[in-house]
Design an enzyme around this catalytic site. Structure first.
Site, short mmCIF file in Angstrom:
data_model
loop_
_atom_site.label_atom_id
_atom_site.label_comp_id
_atom_site.label_asym_id
_atom_site.label_seq_id
_atom_site.Cartn_x
_atom_site.Cartn_y
_atom_site.Cartn_z
N HIS A 61 0.84 -1.20 0.00
CA HIS A 61 0.00 0.00 0.00
C HIS A 61 0.88 1.25 0.00
CE1 HIS A 61 0.12 -1.50 4.29
NE2 HIS A 61 0.88 -0.43 4.32
C1 T46 Z 1 3.47 0.20 6.53
C2 T46 Z 1 3.98 -1.12 6.92
C3 T46 Z 1 5.46 -1.16 7.11
C4 T46 Z 1 -3.62 -0.47 13.57
O1 T46 Z 1 -4.69 -0.65 14.20
N1 T46 Z 1 -2.79 0.55 13.93
C5 T46 Z 1 -1.61 0.78 13.29
O2 T46 Z 1 -0.87 1.72 13.66
C6 T46 Z 1 -1.27 -0.07 12.18
C7 T46 Z 1 0.04 0.17 11.40
C8 T46 Z 1 -2.12 -1.07 11.81
N2 T46 Z 1 -3.28 -1.27 12.51
C9 T46 Z 1 -4.17 -2.38 12.14
C10 T46 Z 1 -4.87 -2.19 10.79
C11 T46 Z 1 -5.04 -3.61 10.31
O3 T46 Z 1 -6.22 -4.14 10.81
O4 T46 Z 1 -3.39 -3.57 12.01
C12 T46 Z 1 -3.85 -4.37 10.94
C13 T46 Z 1 -2.75 -4.67 9.96
O5 T46 Z 1 -2.36 -3.44 9.32
P1 T46 Z 1 -1.71 -3.38 7.86
O6 T46 Z 1 -2.40 -4.37 6.97
O7 T46 Z 1 -1.73 -1.97 7.41
O8 T46 Z 1 -0.22 -3.90 8.17
P2 T46 Z 1 1.04 -3.90 7.22
O9 T46 Z 1 2.14 -4.58 7.96
O10 T46 Z 1 0.69 -4.42 5.87
O11 T46 Z 1 1.44 -2.35 7.03
C14 T46 Z 1 1.94 -1.60 8.11
C15 T46 Z 1 1.47 -0.16 7.99
O12 T46 Z 1 0.06 -0.12 7.89
C16 T46 Z 1 2.06 0.54 6.78
O13 T46 Z 1 1.87 1.93 6.91
O14 T46 Z 1 4.18 0.95 5.86
O15 T46 Z 1 3.36 -1.64 8.11
#
Ligand code: T46
Length: 146
Positions: A61
């Site tokens: 993303h």
């Molecule tokens: C990025 C990479 C390196 C939260 O509730 N709070 C938070 O601060 C974050 C980051 C995520 N979440 C929740 C949202 C989703 O339900 O955790 C779940 C997994 O999040 P996401 O699919 O966005 O995770 P990654 O590892 O794909 O991405 C994250 C960051 O979102 C993104 O900004 O650069 O880590």
């Protein structure tokens, strides 16, 4: 015209590996980072990724407003960044090195080593509205209409 293009740094070239300050002694090392000092944004949120299976990919993303610094505080992993025109791959494997990612850059993290931990310093609070999670929408938004 060519000179102007050379002067405008592309978003992909603004992604950069940064060596963070490190104080080493016989008792070990310490690295500290202050927002708007070593890194070019204020830190409003810290999160970390851990327990990541070796075959997993995270990210996939881009962000409209958020800037980040990623650090492999344990182990190692790769980061593929993509600004809609070009891609670059980085490898992080030291607790005193960070990858700065500006706004509007698609990122994917993979190749995590066993026990790898990714620490993230972020410029914004968590806001789902700040994400592009659809690559086609990201491309549309990052390519100016003619
Ligand atoms: C990025 C990479 C390196 C939260 O509730 N709070 C938070 O601060 C974050 C980051 C995520 N979440 C929740 C949202 C989703 O339900 O955790 C779940 C997994 O999040 P996401 O699919 O966005 O995770 P990654 O590892 O794909 O991405 C994250 C960051 O979102 C993104 O900004 O650069 O880590």
């Amino acid at each position: 015209m060519r000179r102007l293009a050379e002067k405008v740094e592309s978003r992909i070239d603004r992604c950069r590996l940064m060596e963070l300050p490190r104080v080493a002694s016989r008792q070990g090392s310490i690295t500290s980072v202050e927002g708007n000092v070593e890194i070019p944004f204020p830190i409003r949120r810290v999160y970390y990724l851990f327990d990541i299976p070796g075959e997993a990919a995270r990210g996939g993303h881009a962000h409209k407003k958020l800037e980040q610094l990623l650090v492999a505080v344990m182990g190692s992993f790769d980061i593929l960044v993509d600004d809609g025109k070009r891609q670059k791959r980085f490898h992080l494997d030291r607790a005193y090195k960070g990858l700065y990612i500006p706004t509007m850059v698609w990122r994917t993290l993979d190749n995590f080593s066993s026990g790898g931990i990714c620490l993230v310093l972020a410029s914004e609070l968590y806001d789902e509205g700040d994400y592009y999670r659809d690559y086609r929408r990201f491309l549309q938004a990052s390519t100016p209409a003619r």
